[in-house]
Design an enzyme around this catalytic site. Structure first.
Site, PDB file in Angstrom:
ATOM      1  N   LYS A 157     -11.681   8.985  27.813  1.00 45.94           N
ATOM      2  CA  LYS A 157     -11.910   7.693  28.462  1.00 45.94           C
ATOM      3  C   LYS A 157     -13.415   7.468  28.507  1.00 45.94           C
ATOM      4  O   LYS A 157     -14.157   8.237  29.108  1.00 45.94           O
ATOM      5  CB  LYS A 157     -11.324   7.703  29.871  1.00 45.94           C
TER       6      LYS A 157
ATOM      7  N   LYS B 251      -9.218   5.654  25.263  1.00 42.09           N
ATOM      8  CA  LYS B 251      -9.405   4.383  25.961  1.00 42.09           C
ATOM      9  C   LYS B 251     -10.879   4.025  25.993  1.00 42.09           C
ATOM     10  O   LYS B 251     -11.672   4.882  26.353  1.00 42.09           O
ATOM     11  CB  LYS B 251      -8.876   4.559  27.390  1.00 42.09           C
TER      12      LYS B 251
HETATM   13  C1  PBG Z   1      -9.056   3.377  37.015  1.00 43.18           C
HETATM   14  C2  PBG Z   1      -8.751   2.651  35.752  1.00 43.18           C
HETATM   15  C3  PBG Z   1      -9.567   1.714  35.070  1.00 43.18           C
HETATM   16  C4  PBG Z   1      -8.778   1.215  34.025  1.00 43.18           C
HETATM   17  C5  PBG Z   1      -7.546   1.881  34.070  1.00 43.18           C
HETATM   18  N1  PBG Z   1      -7.562   2.780  35.134  1.00 43.18           N
HETATM   19  C6  PBG Z   1     -10.916   1.185  35.377  1.00 43.18           C
HETATM   20  C7  PBG Z   1     -12.090   2.065  35.367  1.00 43.18           C
HETATM   21  O1  PBG Z   1     -12.044   3.240  34.983  1.00 43.18           O
HETATM   22  O2  PBG Z   1     -13.141   1.586  35.808  1.00 43.18           O
HETATM   23  C8  PBG Z   1      -9.201   0.144  33.074  1.00 43.18           C
HETATM   24  C9  PBG Z   1      -8.106  -0.558  32.328  1.00 43.18           C
HETATM   25  C10 PBG Z   1      -8.472  -1.839  31.692  1.00 43.18           C
HETATM   26  O3  PBG Z   1      -9.657  -2.259  31.605  1.00 43.18           O
HETATM   27  O4  PBG Z   1      -7.536  -2.525  31.235  1.00 43.18           O
HETATM   28  N2  PBG Z   1      -9.697   4.584  36.911  1.00 43.18           N
END
Ligand code: PBG
Length: 324
Positions: A194, A247
């Site tokens: 991520k 992601k």
């Molecule tokens: C929470 C989380 C996030 C997303 C999914 N789970 C945001 C972040 O990490 O700031 C983002 C998903 C999206 O942008 O569609 N940790």
């Protein structure tokens, strides 16, 4: 000319015969945003195909999706600012509206797969995924909080737990906690690679979960790195992840490809809010044909190697394909 690649492209049938990548509704996950209350259905301005829905509307939406053949859902909670604290207490509090809603969904529509989000940010007064002390996001003190959250979610009925926090060692800690509490059949879809991406903006608008100070660069990955993604994947697989996720998706197709090549564990890709918003905004201006650009986008994620695709367009994709 002996070889003319165009011969195989001459008709829909020849193109069909040699098509290498097939995306089906089975591969798709629809994310949904749950808000406490009744009869709430608020459009999210920066992601205008998504809505903050109260449980009644969520149930209706899941039913509609199910009739279209979508059976996989990711559900994210929108937590009232007054319920947020430094240790995300509300995330495992019994009778938390999110956990209650999951029980209700599972009891009314049992034959679907629900995927959770494990991270402190929706519940944290600091807006970070981990526990903050003196401006620092602490790894090890975060782990017991994530475990409690994961066990509470498994108890509520989630089929798959989705740690999105990027703390080191969380998959193993969560796996042990689930097993010790009798949830050995609850899966883990780890947000393995991520990235600290600029493409989560609309999601943070939806949840009102942006960090109050600083950024997420000490835990989410540097967009420049690929070898580090392989290391993260190796750890997650060793620690017991059932799915490894990349992601965002579109700017990270090479990472999806590498994980698919290097590991046997199924690969998921999250086509995130900002990536969907880009397409929607361009289409709104008349600069792109959404009905063509969106399926091409999801197909490219599949072609790169994703087994599972999480996208706000899941429902729209199935609707388009139904109409063909
Ligand atoms: C929470 C989380 C996030 C997303 C999914 N789970 C945001 C972040 O990490 O700031 C983002 C998903 C999206 O942008 O569609 N940790």
């Amino acid at each position: 000319m002996l070889r003319r690649p165009r011969r195989n492209r001459k008709s829909a049938s020849t193109r069909g015969m040699i098509r290498e990548t097939i995306l089906t509704k089975d591969h798709l996950v629809q994310p949904l945003f749950l808000i406490d209350g009744d009869n709430i259905n608020q459009q999210i301005p920066s992601l205008n195909i998504a809505y903050r829905k109260s449980i009644d509307h969520i149930l209706e939406e899941i039913q509609v999706c199910k009739e279209l053949g979508i059976t996989n859902f990711m559900i994210f909670p929108i937590v009232d600012e007054a319920l947020k604290d430094k240790t995300a207490t509300y995330s495992w509090t019994e009778n938390n509206f999110y956990l209650k809603a999951i029980q209700k969904i599972k009891s009314q529509i049992p034959d679907i797969c629900l995927i959770s989000d494990v991270a402190m940010d929706p519940y944290s007064s600091d807006g970070h995924d981990g526990f903050v002390d003196n401006g620092e996001i602490l790894n090890d003190p975060t782990l017991p909080i994530l475990s409690k959250m994961a066990v509470a979610q498994a108890q509520a009925g989630f089929d798959i737990i989705g740690p999105s926090d990027m703390m080191d060692g969380r998959v193993e800690t969560i796996r042990h906690a689930l097993d010790q509490n009798g949830f050995e059949n609850t899966s883990i879809m780890s947000y393995t690679a991520k990235y600290a991406s600029a493409f989560y903006g609309p999601f943070r608008d939806a949840l009102d979960s942006a960090p109050k100070a600083g950024d997420k660069k000490t835990y989410q990955m540097d967009p420049a790195n690929k070898r580090e993604a392989l290391m993260e994947a190796e750890l997650d697989v060793q620690e017991g992840a059932d799915f490894i996720m990349v992601k965002p998706a579109i700017n990270y197709l090479d990472i999806i490809h590498s994980l698919k090549e290097e590991f046997e564990t199924p690969v998921a890709a999250y086509h995130v809010s900002g990536e969907c918003a880009m397409l929607l905004a361009a289409a709104e201006k008349g600069w792109l044909d959404l009905n063509a650009a969106m399926p091409e986008t999801l197909l490219s994620i599949k072609r790169a190697g994703a087994d599972v695709i999480i996208s706000y367009f899941a429902k729209m994709w199935v609707e388009l394909n139904h109409n063909k």
